[in-house]
Motif scaffolding. Structure first.
Motif, PDB file in Angstrom:
ATOM      1  N   ALA A  57       0.611  -1.129  -0.181  1.00  0.00           N
ATOM      2  CA  ALA A  57       0.047  -0.118   0.070  1.00  0.00           C
ATOM      3  C   ALA A  57       0.911   1.129   0.051  1.00  0.00           C
ATOM      4  CB  ALA A  57      -0.944   0.034   1.148  1.00  0.00           C
ATOM      5  N   ALA A  58       1.924   1.554   0.759  1.00  0.00           N
ATOM      6  CA  ALA A  58       3.034   2.480   0.862  1.00  0.00           C
ATOM      7  C   ALA A  58       3.338   2.533  -0.597  1.00  0.00           C
ATOM      8  CB  ALA A  58       4.104   2.248   1.913  1.00  0.00           C
ATOM      9  N   LEU A  59       3.909   1.690  -1.140  1.00  0.00           N
ATOM     10  CA  LEU A  59       4.549   1.804  -2.690  1.00  0.00           C
ATOM     11  C   LEU A  59       3.629   2.254  -3.553  1.00  0.00           C
ATOM     12  CD1 LEU A  59       6.814  -1.426  -2.934  1.00  0.00           C
ATOM     13  CD2 LEU A  59       7.605   1.075  -2.559  1.00  0.00           C
ATOM     14  N   LEU A  60       2.377   1.756  -3.536  1.00  0.00           N
ATOM     15  CA  LEU A  60       1.374   2.429  -4.486  1.00  0.00           C
ATOM     16  C   LEU A  60       0.833   3.694  -3.878  1.00  0.00           C
ATOM     17  CD1 LEU A  60      -1.081  -0.947  -4.944  1.00  0.00           C
ATOM     18  CD2 LEU A  60       0.427   0.037  -6.620  1.00  0.00           C
ATOM     19  N   GLY A  61       0.977   4.087  -2.818  1.00  0.00           N
ATOM     20  CA  GLY A  61       0.641   5.444  -2.626  1.00  0.00           C
ATOM     21  C   GLY A  61       1.796   6.348  -3.025  1.00  0.00           C
ATOM     22  N   LEU A  62       3.016   6.020  -2.961  1.00  0.00           N
ATOM     23  CA  LEU A  62       4.054   6.845  -3.263  1.00  0.00           C
ATOM     24  C   LEU A  62       4.084   6.834  -4.908  1.00  0.00           C
ATOM     25  CD1 LEU A  62       7.119   5.539  -1.483  1.00  0.00           C
ATOM     26  CD2 LEU A  62       5.998   8.088  -1.341  1.00  0.00           C
ATOM     27  N   ALA A  63       3.637   5.661  -5.635  1.00  0.00           N
ATOM     28  CA  ALA A  63       3.449   5.991  -7.214  1.00  0.00           C
ATOM     29  C   ALA A  63       2.260   6.758  -7.452  1.00  0.00           C
ATOM     30  CB  ALA A  63       3.335   4.604  -7.795  1.00  0.00           C
ATOM     31  N   ALA A  64       1.502   6.605  -6.702  1.00  0.00           N
ATOM     32  CA  ALA A  64       0.180   7.621  -6.943  1.00  0.00           C
ATOM     33  C   ALA A  64       0.430   8.954  -6.833  1.00  0.00           C
ATOM     34  CB  ALA A  64      -1.113   7.462  -6.004  1.00  0.00           C
ATOM     35  N   VAL A  69       3.444  10.434  -7.091  1.00  0.00           N
ATOM     36  CA  VAL A  69       4.320  10.666  -8.366  1.00  0.00           C
ATOM     37  C   VAL A  69       3.475  11.138  -9.578  1.00  0.00           C
ATOM     38  CG1 VAL A  69       6.153  10.054  -9.866  1.00  0.00           C
ATOM     39  CG2 VAL A  69       6.472   9.693  -7.663  1.00  0.00           C
ATOM     40  N   VAL A  70       2.481  10.123  -9.842  1.00  0.00           N
ATOM     41  CA  VAL A  70       1.631  10.213 -10.946  1.00  0.00           C
ATOM     42  C   VAL A  70       0.856  11.771 -10.603  1.00  0.00           C
ATOM     43  CG1 VAL A  70      -0.423   9.298 -12.192  1.00  0.00           C
ATOM     44  CG2 VAL A  70       1.387   8.202 -11.535  1.00  0.00           C
ATOM     45  N   LEU A  71       0.193  11.911  -9.373  1.00  0.00           N
ATOM     46  CA  LEU A  71      -0.559  13.037  -9.121  1.00  0.00           C
ATOM     47  C   LEU A  71       0.200  14.576  -9.469  1.00  0.00           C
ATOM     48  CD1 LEU A  71      -3.015  11.769  -6.692  1.00  0.00           C
ATOM     49  CD2 LEU A  71      -3.453  11.992  -9.071  1.00  0.00           C
ATOM     50  N   LYS A  72       1.420  14.219  -8.940  1.00  0.00           N
ATOM     51  CA  LYS A  72       2.169  15.609  -9.038  1.00  0.00           C
ATOM     52  C   LYS A  72       2.365  16.041 -10.539  1.00  0.00           C
ATOM     53  CE  LYS A  72       4.829  16.058  -4.748  1.00  0.00           C
ATOM     54  NZ  LYS A  72       6.180  16.129  -4.360  1.00  0.00           N
ATOM     55  N   ARG A  73       2.207  15.170 -11.538  1.00  0.00           N
ATOM     56  CA  ARG A  73       2.515  15.495 -13.043  1.00  0.00           C
ATOM     57  C   ARG A  73       1.308  16.104 -13.386  1.00  0.00           C
ATOM     58  NH1 ARG A  73       5.029   9.886 -15.459  1.00  0.00           N
ATOM     59  NH2 ARG A  73       6.538   9.690 -13.782  1.00  0.00           N
ATOM     60  N   ILE A  74       0.019  15.963 -12.926  1.00  0.00           N
ATOM     61  CA  ILE A  74      -1.117  16.703 -13.319  1.00  0.00           C
ATOM     62  C   ILE A  74      -0.862  18.443 -13.204  1.00  0.00           C
ATOM     63  CG2 ILE A  74      -3.606  17.327 -13.138  1.00  0.00           C
ATOM     64  CD1 ILE A  74      -3.573  14.247 -11.767  1.00  0.00           C
ATOM     65  N   GLU A  75      -1.046  19.002 -14.516  1.00  0.00           N
ATOM     66  CA  GLU A  75      -1.032  20.263 -14.781  1.00  0.00           C
ATOM     67  C   GLU A  75      -2.304  20.654 -15.040  1.00  0.00           C
ATOM     68  OE1 GLU A  75       1.732  20.693 -17.762  1.00  0.00           O
ATOM     69  OE2 GLU A  75       3.407  20.046 -16.502  1.00  0.00           O
TER      70      GLU A  75
END
Length: 156
Positions: A94-101, A103-109
């Motif tokens: 869950a922690a790894l998936l949270g970190l991946a999410a 990173v992906v959400l920070k790319r949203i512009e």
């Protein structure tokens, strides 16, 4: 001009062209509606299948968790430690998936092109001044209704 159009007046030709153009537009709209209906139907079927798959995975998680815990227990570790290992593995996942999410959400512009277009439209429209309207004595000339008096309510 075709042979069928030789005896027709300009007004008849324009009317015929308008009718045919209208029919063409209606046919294009009907085609677009049919395509959208088909896409919506496919999307609903795909979404339904995805929901069923997610429910099956959700139901399989406890079974697989117990199987993993009892498998670890059969290797010689205590039952409590086996369940703690499986639970800890889920927490790490869950922690790894949270970190991946994250990173992906920070790319949203923000939608820069849309914002720029809206600002440009607002700038153009801000310089437009409305046409002055003729002042009437409270009567709506188009409908013959006096806006100062309450309208009678009719029930059908």
């Amino acid at each position: 001009m075709s042979a069928a159009d030789d005896g027709r007046s300009l007004g008849q030709l324009v009317a015929s062209a308008t009718t045919e153009l209208s029919a063409l537009v209606h046919d294009e709209i009907a085609l677009a509606k049919a395509e959208i209906r088909q896409d919506v139907k496919r999307g609903a079927i795909g979404s339904g299948a995805l929901i069923v798959a997610a429910v099956l995975v959700l139901f399989s998680l406890p079974v697989l968790s117990f199987a993993a815990a009892y498998g670890i227990h059969n290797l010689g570790l205590g039952l409590a430690w086996s369940f703690l290992i499986v639970g800890g593995a889920f927490i790490v996942l869950a922690a790894l998936l949270g970190l991946a999410a994250k990173v992906v959400l920070k790319r949203i512009e923000p939608p820069r092109k849309t914002i720029a277009s809206a600002k440009e439209s607002a700038a153009v429209l801000s310089s437009v001044k409305p046409h002055p309207r003729a002042v009437t004595d409270g009567a709506d000339a188009r409908r013959g209704v006096d806006m100062d008096k309450p309208a009678a309510v009719t029930r059908s």
